[in-house]
Design a protein around this motif. Structure first.
Motif, short mmCIF file in Angstrom:
data_model
loop_
_atom_site.label_atom_id
_atom_site.label_comp_id
_atom_site.label_asym_id
_atom_site.label_seq_id
_atom_site.Cartn_x
_atom_site.Cartn_y
_atom_site.Cartn_z
N THR A 1 -32.26 26.76 84.38
CA THR A 1 -32.34 27.03 83.88
C THR A 1 -33.54 26.55 83.16
N LEU A 2 -35.38 27.42 82.81
CA LEU A 2 -36.18 26.56 82.22
C LEU A 2 -36.11 26.73 80.84
N ALA A 3 -34.93 27.47 80.16
CA ALA A 3 -34.77 27.48 79.13
C ALA A 3 -33.65 26.63 78.76
N GLU A 4 -33.03 25.80 78.96
CA GLU A 4 -32.05 25.45 79.58
C GLU A 4 -32.13 24.11 79.55
N ALA A 5 -33.57 23.86 80.20
CA ALA A 5 -34.23 22.58 80.45
C ALA A 5 -35.05 22.10 79.46
N GLU A 6 -35.25 23.12 78.71
CA GLU A 6 -35.92 23.06 76.99
C GLU A 6 -35.21 22.34 75.90
N GLU A 7 -33.88 22.82 77.18
CA GLU A 7 -33.06 21.83 75.51
C GLU A 7 -32.77 20.74 76.10
N VAL A 8 -33.09 20.55 77.35
CA VAL A 8 -32.65 19.10 77.33
C VAL A 8 -33.58 18.00 77.14
N ALA A 9 -35.50 18.73 77.34
CA ALA A 9 -36.23 18.35 76.61
C ALA A 9 -36.58 17.86 74.74
N ARG A 10 -35.61 18.84 74.10
CA ARG A 10 -35.37 18.48 72.49
C ARG A 10 -34.55 17.57 72.69
N ALA A 11 -33.59 17.76 73.00
CA ALA A 11 -32.55 16.75 73.18
C ALA A 11 -33.39 15.85 73.32
N VAL A 12 -33.70 14.94 74.63
CA VAL A 12 -34.62 13.95 74.91
C VAL A 12 -35.58 13.47 73.85
N ALA A 13 -36.10 14.14 73.45
CA ALA A 13 -36.71 13.76 72.28
C ALA A 13 -36.19 13.64 70.65
N GLU A 14 -35.17 14.27 70.77
CA GLU A 14 -34.41 14.15 69.20
C GLU A 14 -34.14 12.60 69.25
N THR A 15 -33.40 12.25 70.58
CA THR A 15 -32.33 11.03 70.49
C THR A 15 -33.09 9.80 70.93
N SER A 16 -34.03 10.43 71.40
CA SER A 16 -34.98 8.62 72.08
C SER A 16 -33.74 8.12 73.36
N VAL A 17 -32.88 8.50 74.10
CA VAL A 17 -31.98 8.23 74.15
C VAL A 17 -32.84 8.22 76.10
N PRO A 18 -32.55 7.16 76.45
CA PRO A 18 -33.10 7.18 77.80
C PRO A 18 -32.32 8.08 79.13
N PHE A 19 -33.38 9.07 79.24
CA PHE A 19 -32.96 10.05 80.02
C PHE A 19 -33.51 10.02 81.58
N ALA A 20 -33.16 9.85 82.90
CA ALA A 20 -34.18 9.98 84.46
C ALA A 20 -33.23 10.92 85.04
N LEU A 21 -34.26 10.82 85.84
CA LEU A 21 -34.24 12.17 87.53
C LEU A 21 -33.82 11.21 88.67
N THR A 22 -32.63 11.76 89.20
CA THR A 22 -33.03 11.33 91.35
C THR A 22 -33.54 12.09 91.87
N TYR A 23 -35.13 12.10 91.66
CA TYR A 23 -36.04 12.60 92.47
C TYR A 23 -36.06 11.51 94.09
N THR A 24 -35.00 11.27 94.19
CA THR A 24 -34.45 10.45 95.84
C THR A 24 -35.98 9.59 95.96
N TYR A 25 -36.88 10.53 96.12
CA TYR A 25 -38.33 10.09 97.39
C TYR A 25 -38.90 9.19 96.12
N ALA A 26 -38.84 9.27 95.27
CA ALA A 26 -39.84 8.60 94.75
C ALA A 26 -39.34 7.13 94.22
N GLY A 27 -37.99 6.69 94.92
CA GLY A 27 -37.61 5.57 94.78
C GLY A 27 -38.06 4.20 96.15
N TYR A 28 -38.65 5.55 96.63
CA TYR A 28 -38.94 4.57 98.79
C TYR A 28 -40.29 4.10 97.97
N ALA A 29 -39.92 2.61 98.29
CA ALA A 29 -40.97 1.39 98.74
C ALA A 29 -42.65 2.14 98.99
#
Lengths: 380, 380, 380, 380
Positions: free
Chosen positions: D114-142
């Protein structure tokens, strides 16, 4: 994908190598091998440099294959198999030493630099009965295996014609002075008697026999040294007869400027034909007599067991050369674990290797003599 | 596209014919020819049946070419050119009669049934200086002409290798008993000495020389009769040397089951290569040494004059075989109207025809002898 | 291909025209029409200039359609049908005049400039019962007809989704100042209310309904004027609902730089899908649920009657846009000769024309209002 | 490829999983990660079954993510990063727990249910500054990266239109009863509010923004439940506006029968366009205004740094989905090792994740309301 993990040693694959790292990625992909020892370079320093990168214990990095074989044999956790990824001229000695030490070998192609060496390897295989595999890459692709299975099952009736071509362009200029990959491949001392025919022509030969199920029985070769100053052929075109009867054509070139690595095979039979091209490796074209084509894709439910077993992902999720290579390694693990009969079957082995070395020799002779020649070596 | 309309007579093209109607559609497409007379069949009834369909006056439908030539010569509005669309064995006599009557001839390929006949036609052309063109279809495609122009302009540097292939599958079964097109093409009495090589191999040869600008100087052929009972080859694979030096391969087959009409040519040079395939005729692939490809399409602004002149529609509006054929007819009109020098240049003519007939003869000899043979006829 | 030849008059097609000459080549290709009269340009001089090139008698070249219709009606050998190839704004008046004179009309698309005009034409068709056809080019391709026939026969089960796209790039720059083709197409006074949607979007609509057998019942359009200064859309993207239920997408663009004329349609059903792309028009892709594709080619024996009837050459002998157009003309001859029921069936007619004009109007409204709108004109 | 090896833990990936094993192969391919701990299934037995296969010590196999995070934190050789490969509904809690424990996270897409959950994750990323990556597969193609780099460098001028499509056919039948992959993806409780849009539509969105450099600012969606009984969409078609101005189209479908996994993107600009299709992932098509195309291939010398860095093999040696995935893992290692700025840049991160979740919510709303809606959530 089940089965215990095997401890693998590697010869070759030092800094700057191309095919060694491919072997490594392939060996590990399906969790059947762990590379625990290496003679990655003739320089111990370089061997250690690469080994550190790969997480190999420093005390299991050696300056030479013989040293590795001996030292590892003395360990309880010693290597259980050997990957040979050096230039052609050292394949035979390393392989024979390993086989005699009871170590299964998976060796890069071509098997050796000369036919005489190949025959020695063949003797060692016969005498030791230790598994020996060759990494004819393209035999690892799911759709090549599907084609082979369908031809064998009679999907197109009796085979009537085979065309294999392997155009590359990377040696269109005389880059051998500066490019290490080009350097040894154009040097008879390291590559053997064949240039393009030895480096990539043998792939085309292997594909022809692998997919069609037929064997070359005669050939008429035209080998050229297109770029001035070369000692070995860089372009070859060969007329074939398979099983004494079926016409075939094999083309391999490293001076087809602009071509990347376009190996392609077409097999025609009484009731249709197959076409597979490396450029879109998860696709197999089956032509029907009514002029329609059926396009088959890796991972699809209608494919046979051989293709299914060589596929990791659902349809539309492309697997590439590393995965094809990994399939050969997975087969190699199976061969070691108790199904050695897949060697010279779905997994290329000593017979493929020996035939390829004979083919190189015959092609060179045929081209020089401007004559057809039988696979037994007689001019026709 | 300007120029007056010429009065054309046609030999062949009766009911059931394939290539005659193609000649008719092509001749009319650009308004340079009107078909006003015909010896469309050896049966006058059938000639009239087809002629009625085509709107030819009944009194200008003849039972034979000679009768037509004579009768038309006597008319003020008589034919100004002749299209020869009969089976190969009658080409020579009709063509020579027309040339001697001063009638420009456009003849289907191959030029004749035998080399001896071809040499007679060549003499007639030389003696009369009357325009003589051959409908090597593929020479009419815009992108073939673009490839030819670019090779000639040095776009890929010196040519190093040429591969032409022409796979068909329609003779995969012995249909000659029931299919008239198959019947005459597999019959030496009507087709001449060449089966697949005579019917389609000559197209591949013509494309090789047309696009590369080189000439075949030696060959080693392997002709097969794949379908049991055939008197002529139905599959041929030929190693070539061009200009004594450049390697080439020519493949033509009528038993490649499932193939439609896939003529394809690849020319590699020092700095790249071209590929054209009939299956997508408005496309030309130019490979660059950096492994990129440039794909060029008919009608696009960046193309040369030769391709532009052979295009009727904007890019993305496909033109097909009829239009390619029409381009040959348009050229033929130009040749008649005063630019005969395009013959044996962009418009195939007597030289192409003669070389093809010699090629057929040499290929048959080479294959029988299992030997390389020079274009002069010497075994190598 | 049988049937008597019909005498055809043409409006439009003067010097510099694109589509007029296509009509001419198409009309003549199958020998069903002879163009004997023309109002080829509003300038009599230009009409005569082009007419001379085409072999039309000078006294049958007119300065306007009305004059031609009247004069020809008075001749015993007067025209029997009329081809309308002018810009959109003059279609309605000419067509109505011809229909009222009893002359069958074949008209270029879109049918008119406005919906109101289209409705007038529809009334004239209804009142006169004279055959009226529209040259929706792509409906003339054999493999489009094969797709239509297979969908209708249930080859993929019920249709679930339709995507049609028509990307062009030729209006990526503001060339309308210098390019006559661009000039009238971007001018509301001559083209009507639709730019890209009127010029090529209607082709996409026609293909959707022609192949799927469904009808658009609602739409939500997003029309853009990408190049600054345009009065009409040059890019349009439209969400569709077909038969109230099936989702669809229609894209048409004249500012997709680099695209030539890539109209393409995909129809998905319960048990597979079809794809046809103009870039390789003799090919039809049929997708199967098992992820295999069957590729069908024009001319092949397994195709249905509709495709066979739209093919002149064997498989592998490409036919292009002129031939597709010629198939429409051949159908038009059949409609005149006694099978008018093919109109609005395999041959696009008044219904297709009227729907397209309504579609243009609705798309313009929907885009302006940013709303879904039903085909009856209600906002949803 | 240098850099130390990082200790990775994995959540998900138990027996029968699809994406977990892909993460594993990808993580190991370039030797940047070793998987040393796992909560591979909610069943400890199954976690151990899979862990044994993968060579993970039994005492580092856990029944849940929280247990693993806690236990590993207590070890000197504890995990240094976490891969989240479970169904969407558990992503948020696991990710937030890991981030708060200081563990960098690489998470499968979509980011949450859900979007609500996503916003929570975003807050955690912002607060912790710990690296967070998403495997959008196609972004890995040369070649996707090459397209992105070229667009950014102005190769085609300003972007004018974007089309992304992602057709699949595997949910054409109601297989969710028997297929576990289908089961959770069609279940709102586990997948969230989006069906096809959540599973694959977000890939298309990510590709659009990644390659074009533009951001979606408004949309009008049409989501369908084609297969009877589904609670979530299985087909979606969406009109877009990017940067308030540029038109776009996004199509995603899991009921396009016969389609495998054909994600494809086209970006058109003022001076040409790019096309990339997953079916031949090592190829990028660049269209030029003169209607020619330049075809670029992975590994070729003319490519930019971004593509080169994402390539392991020479041109013509295909890399597939596992390698693309591995490139994301390699980037993730770089982000951990000190170049976190690549997150939300070449490596998809929290911003991509948050936008995708908002997009799903807006698309569902837009479709239900039959209205255009801005990315801020206002109906237009």
């Amino acid at each position: 994908m089940a089965g215990r993990r095997l401890r693998l040693g590697m010869v070759g694959g030092g800094p700057g190598a191309f095919i060694g790292p491919v072997h490594r990625m392939a060996a590990r992909l399906d969790d059947r091998f762990e590379i625990v020892a290496g003679a990655l370079s003739r320089s111990l320093d370089k061997s250690r440099e690469q080994g550190a990168r790969w997480g190999i214990d420093e005390d299991r990095l050696y300056a030479g294959a013989e040293a590795m074989i001996a030292a590892e044999a003395a360990r309880a956790d010693g290597i259980e198999a050997l990957a040979v990824t050096t230039p052609n001229a050292s394949h035979a000695a390393i392989t024979i030493a390993a086989l005699r030490a009871g170590l299964p070998v998976i060796c890069d192609k071509p098997m050796t630099a000369t036919l005489a060496e190949a025959e020695e390897v063949a003797r060692a295989v016969a005498e030791t009965s230790v598994p020996f595999a060759l990494t004819y890459t393209y035999a690892g692709y799911a759709m090549v295996r599907e084609a082979r299975a369908r031809v064998a099952a009679g999907a197109i009736g009796g085979v009537r014609k085979v065309v294999a071509e392997y155009p590359q362009g990377w040696l269109s200029e005389a880059i051998e002075g500066s490019n290490p990959q080009a350097s040894w491949r154009t040097d008879p001392a390291r590559a053997g008697a064949g240039g393009a025919i030895g480096d990539i022509g043998v792939h085309a030969l292997q594909m022809i026999e692998y997919v069609s199920g037929l064997r070359v029985t005669a050939l008429c070769a035209d080998l050229s040294r297109v770029v001035a100053g070369r000692a070995l052929d860089d372009d070859c075109n060969i007329l074939l007869r398979l099983d004494d009867r079926v016409p075939g054509v094999l083309m391999a070139s490293q001076v087809s400027a602009g071509e990347r690595n376009g190996i392609r095979i077409r097999v025609y039979g009484e009731r249709g034909g197959f076409e597979w091209a490396h450029e879109v490796p998860d696709r197999l074209i089956q032509r029907a007599p009514d002029n329609s084509q059926q396009i088959l894709f890796a991972g699809a439910p209608g494919l046979g067991e051989a293709a299914q077993a060589a596929t990791r992902l659902p349809p539309g999720h492309p697997e590439g050369l590393i995965e094809a290579f990994a399939t050969l390694y997975r087969d190699f693990a199976h061969a070691i674990d108790g199904t050695p009969d897949i060697l010279d079957g779905r997994l290329p082995g000593i017979t493929d290797g020996l035939r390829a070395m004979r083919f190189i020799e015959l092609a060179v002779r045929s081209s020089a003599a401007r004559r057809w020649i039988s696979f037994d070596g007689e001019e026709l």
